[in-house]
Design a protein around this motif. Structure first.
Motif, short mmCIF file in Angstrom:
data_model
loop_
_atom_site.label_atom_id
_atom_site.label_comp_id
_atom_site.label_asym_id
_atom_site.label_seq_id
_atom_site.Cartn_x
_atom_site.Cartn_y
_atom_site.Cartn_z
N TYR A 87 0.82 -1.21 0.00
CA TYR A 87 0.00 0.00 0.00
C TYR A 87 0.86 1.26 0.00
O TYR A 87 0.48 2.28 -0.58
N ARG A 88 2.02 1.21 0.64
CA ARG A 88 2.91 2.37 0.60
C ARG A 88 3.30 2.67 -0.84
O ARG A 88 3.27 3.83 -1.28
N GLU A 89 3.66 1.65 -1.59
CA GLU A 89 4.04 1.85 -2.98
C GLU A 89 2.85 2.27 -3.82
O GLU A 89 2.95 3.16 -4.67
N ARG A 90 1.69 1.63 -3.59
CA ARG A 90 0.52 1.90 -4.42
C ARG A 90 0.00 3.32 -4.22
O ARG A 90 -0.53 3.95 -5.15
N THR A 91 0.12 3.83 -3.00
CA THR A 91 -0.39 5.17 -2.68
C THR A 91 0.66 6.26 -2.87
O THR A 91 0.45 7.41 -2.47
N GLY A 92 1.78 5.92 -3.45
CA GLY A 92 2.83 6.91 -3.64
C GLY A 92 3.45 7.38 -2.34
O GLY A 92 3.90 8.53 -2.24
N GLY A 93 3.44 6.50 -1.34
CA GLY A 93 4.03 6.84 -0.05
C GLY A 93 3.08 7.45 0.94
O GLY A 93 3.45 7.70 2.09
N ALA A 94 1.82 7.67 0.54
CA ALA A 94 0.87 8.33 1.45
C ALA A 94 0.46 7.41 2.59
O ALA A 94 0.23 7.87 3.72
N PHE A 95 0.34 6.12 2.31
CA PHE A 95 0.11 5.15 3.40
C PHE A 95 1.48 4.63 3.82
O PHE A 95 2.20 4.02 3.03
N ASP A 96 1.83 4.85 5.08
CA ASP A 96 3.14 4.45 5.56
C ASP A 96 3.01 3.87 6.96
O ASP A 96 2.49 4.54 7.85
N ALA A 97 3.43 2.63 7.13
CA ALA A 97 3.32 1.97 8.44
C ALA A 97 4.41 2.43 9.39
O ALA A 97 4.43 1.99 10.55
N HIS A 98 5.29 3.32 8.95
CA HIS A 98 6.32 3.86 9.83
C HIS A 98 5.91 5.24 10.33
O HIS A 98 5.53 6.11 9.55
N LYS A 99 5.97 5.41 11.61
CA LYS A 99 5.67 6.70 12.21
C LYS A 99 6.85 7.64 12.01
O LYS A 99 7.97 7.19 11.73
N PRO A 100 6.64 8.96 12.15
CA PRO A 100 7.79 9.87 12.14
C PRO A 100 8.81 9.42 13.18
O PRO A 100 8.47 9.14 14.32
N GLY A 101 10.04 9.32 12.77
CA GLY A 101 11.07 8.79 13.66
C GLY A 101 11.44 7.37 13.32
O GLY A 101 12.45 6.85 13.78
N GLY A 102 10.59 6.70 12.51
CA GLY A 102 10.95 5.40 11.99
C GLY A 102 10.32 4.20 12.67
O GLY A 102 10.47 3.07 12.18
#
Length: 262
Positions: A87-102
């Motif tokens: 989903y991260r790839e499909r959404t162009g990075g908008a869906f990201d399972a990593h929080k700020p800070g990693g």
């Protein structure tokens, strides 16, 4: 709570710190229906035991602390992590399972994934059913009109005004809503690294429950550009931009949005 009248079986079960409302229609054997819903409930509880980040003893918590390798975790952990990356790839990075800070937090799709994984239990006892999971809805069989909660309302929206009513059925059996109505400022814009405030609330309707959930979160994070990607993938979108003085809302919707009002 259960209601066994006129061929309908209804029960609310609790898992993942939220209620899941299950409606089975056309039920002939209520004992079989009760067993099917209980099995569905147990699958949700299992998912919580595996993926909860609030439980220090969950499989995911232990994995993130380095106590369990990915190979030592149930295969479903890898499945969810790989889905998050897809989903991260499909959404162009908008869906990201990593929080700020990693730090890793795949729970953005765990609720919908757990429901989709478990509904075969409901299929075994009914051909017409609905699951409501804190604003997200998955259906099978028939047509149902579902209200989308007012983003100003916190807690259970039952009995309150809605911003729209959508018709779910074979073409759009799934609906997911995301935003800051229940949990304020929990979605981040991956481009700016700041809190995402593109919209008050986003709803996505489509064929796949997990994808609707992921896209709703992604559009909140990424804004209109991400909404365009969702529509290219065949999903319908309702974006609540802001409130008016009279209590109504400024909104944008995709051309095929399945509103009952048209």
């Amino acid at each position: 709570m259960s209601d066994k009248t006129r061929g309908t079986y209804r029960r609310t079960v609790d898992a993942m710190a939220m209620p899941f409302e299950v409606f089975l229609d056309g039920v002939v054997d209520t004992d079989a229906a009760a067993l099917g819903v209980e099995s569905f409930h147990q699958d949700l509880l299992w998912a919580n035991d595996v993926f909860s980040l609030w439980d220090a003893d969950s499989v995911l918590s232990r994995h993130l602390r380095g106590e369990l390798t990915l190979e030592e975790c149930p295969g479903e952990v890898r499945e969810v992590l790989e889905s998050c990356e897809w989903y991260r790839e499909r959404t162009g990075g908008a869906f990201d399972a990593h929080k700020p800070g990693g730090s890793l937090d795949p729970t953005g799709i765990v609720k919908s994934w757990a429901v989709a994984r478990a509904v075969w239990r409901l299929d075994a006892v009914a051909s017409n059913w609905m699951v409501g999971a804190s604003g997200d809805v998955m259906t099978r069989g028939g047509v149902r009109d579902i209200g989308i909660a007012n983003p100003h309302v916190k807690g259970s929206p039952q009995g309150t005004d809605v911003v729209d009513v959508v018709r779910l059925g074979p073409e759009h059996p799934a609906l997911a809503t995301s935003g800051g109505a229940q949990v304020v400022d929990h979605i981040w814009d991956p481009v700016t690294g700041e809190l995402a405030r593109h919209f008050m609330q986003v709803s996505v309707a489509g064929t796949d429950f997990v994808s609707c959930d992921a896209w709703a979160t992604a559009i909140c994070a990424g804004g209109l550009r991400t909404a365009g990607l969702a529509m290219e993938d065949g999903y319908e979108v309702l974006m609540i931009i802001g409130g008016r003085y009279d209590g109504t809302f400024e909104a944008q919707k995709s051309p095929g949005w399945p509103s009952v009002a048209g």
